[in-house]
Design a protein around this motif. Structure first.
Motif, mmCIF file in Angstrom:
data_model
loop_
_atom_site.group_PDB
_atom_site.id
_atom_site.type_symbol
_atom_site.label_atom_id
_atom_site.label_comp_id
_atom_site.label_asym_id
_atom_site.label_seq_id
_atom_site.Cartn_x
_atom_site.Cartn_y
_atom_site.Cartn_z
ATOM 1 N N THR A 187 0.832 -1.201 0.000
ATOM 2 C CA THR A 187 0.000 0.000 0.000
ATOM 3 C C THR A 187 0.867 1.252 0.000
ATOM 4 O O THR A 187 0.658 2.174 -0.784
ATOM 5 C CB THR A 187 -0.932 -0.003 1.231
ATOM 6 N N GLU A 191 1.105 4.211 -2.691
ATOM 7 C CA GLU A 191 0.857 5.610 -2.308
ATOM 8 C C GLU A 191 2.009 6.508 -2.758
ATOM 9 O O GLU A 191 1.788 7.615 -3.262
ATOM 10 C CB GLU A 191 0.670 5.721 -0.789
ATOM 11 N N THR A 207 -11.225 6.014 -2.121
ATOM 12 C CA THR A 207 -10.644 5.259 -1.002
ATOM 13 C C THR A 207 -11.575 5.265 0.201
ATOM 14 O O THR A 207 -12.285 6.230 0.457
ATOM 15 C CB THR A 207 -9.248 5.814 -0.618
ATOM 16 N N GLN A 212 -5.379 7.464 4.154
ATOM 17 C CA GLN A 212 -4.802 7.471 2.811
ATOM 18 C C GLN A 212 -5.193 8.737 2.054
ATOM 19 O O GLN A 212 -4.344 9.374 1.425
ATOM 20 C CB GLN A 212 -5.265 6.236 2.027
#
Ligand code: ATP
Ligand code: MG
Length: 255
Positions: A187, A191, A207, A212
């Motif tokens: 993840t 990102e 999301t 995030q």
């Protein structure tokens, strides 16, 4: 949002119905160019529906009807006669579950270019390296380009799918919960990748993960029951939301 920011897409009074059920209600939203715009909100609020409108993926759903406009340059892409394959070359999409084709890593990346009729081996090779580098995958796969893509880890597969999407150099990349099926390390890699991709592309990120959205996006749109409740730059939306419903959602009081 300041008026001088250039937009990649402008959503204008967009409503959508699945049969009798209204899923989007009069949404107007600018999508700033070369920025990441996050769409957040509780399950069923219409995030994926809105995202799919941007490259007309809802067209395949029976009984789905839209009103309103989405402007790309000076064209309303929701107009019946829009050229859908041209539209999808300009607006690519990445889904929640990595979906590489059961082909080699190389063939996955060149898939869109082959569809466009590109045959020149040198051009294809360069595109593969460029896209895999941009997707932060090149060092891991450069010696195994002929390997089946399904042998990669899910985090690598998701980066491969991103490489496949950007190989044809779209302007906008739609990402529907691209990390929700991935472990925390993968993840984080995605990102970081999104932050570099925005130099070349405009990203819209759906999301569920508010950390995030806060970490990676420049702008955030909070949706609730098919409506846009609030749109602002991400810092403002998370620190001083104007709407009570936004505040309740981001502080975890519902959703
Ligand atoms: N193909 C479809 N046919 C009929 N109704 C649909 C269809 N797709 C979505 N809906 C409905 O439209 C509404 C919005 O769904 P959507 O998938 O856009 O929500 P979402 O915000 O992406 O939710 P989630 O966070 O759970 O992914 C929901 O009520 C959903 O049940
Ligand atoms: Mg969804």
């Amino acid at each position: 949002m300041t008026a001088d920011i250039e937009t990649a897409l402008t959503i204008n009074h967009l409503s959508l119905w699945y049969g009798d059920k209204q899923a989007l209600d009069d949404i107007s939203l600018p999508i700033p160019k070369h920025r990441i715009t996050a769409l957040i909100g509780p399950s069923g609020c219409g995030k994926s529906t809105l995202l799919r409108c941007c490259n007309r993926m809802n067209d395949v759903i029976d009984n789905c009807r839209t009103e309103g406009e989405i402007w790309l340059d000076r064209r309303n892409i929701l107009q019946e006669e829009s050229d859908l394959s041209a539209l999808r070359r300009r607006i690519g999409m990445v889904f929640q579950r990595p979906n590489p084709f059961p082909k080699s890593i190389y063939e996955n990346v060149v898939y869109g270019l082959r569809l466009q009729g590109v045959r020149d081996r040198r051009i294809l090779n360069e595109a593969v390296e460029r896209a895999l580098r941009a997707a932060a995958l090149w060092p891991e796969v450069k010696d195994s380009l002929r390997q089946n893509a399904l042998t990669l880890s899910s985090g690598q597969q998701q980066r491969l799918v991103i490489a496949r999407a950007i190989a044809i150099e779209p302007e906008v990349l739609l990402l529907d919960e691209p990390t929700s099926a991935l472990d925390p390390i993968s993840t984080l890699v995605i990102e970081e990748l999104m932050a570099t991709l925005k130099q070349h592309f405009t990203l819209i990120l759906v999301t569920h993960n508010m950390q995030q959205a806060a970490r990676v996006s420049d702008y955030t749109a909070f949706m609730h029951q098919g409506r846009l409740v609030e749109f602002a730059d991400t810092d403002t939306l998370f620190t001083t939301p104007k709407q009570r419903r936004t505040e309740d959602y981001i502080t975890g009081r519902f959703g």
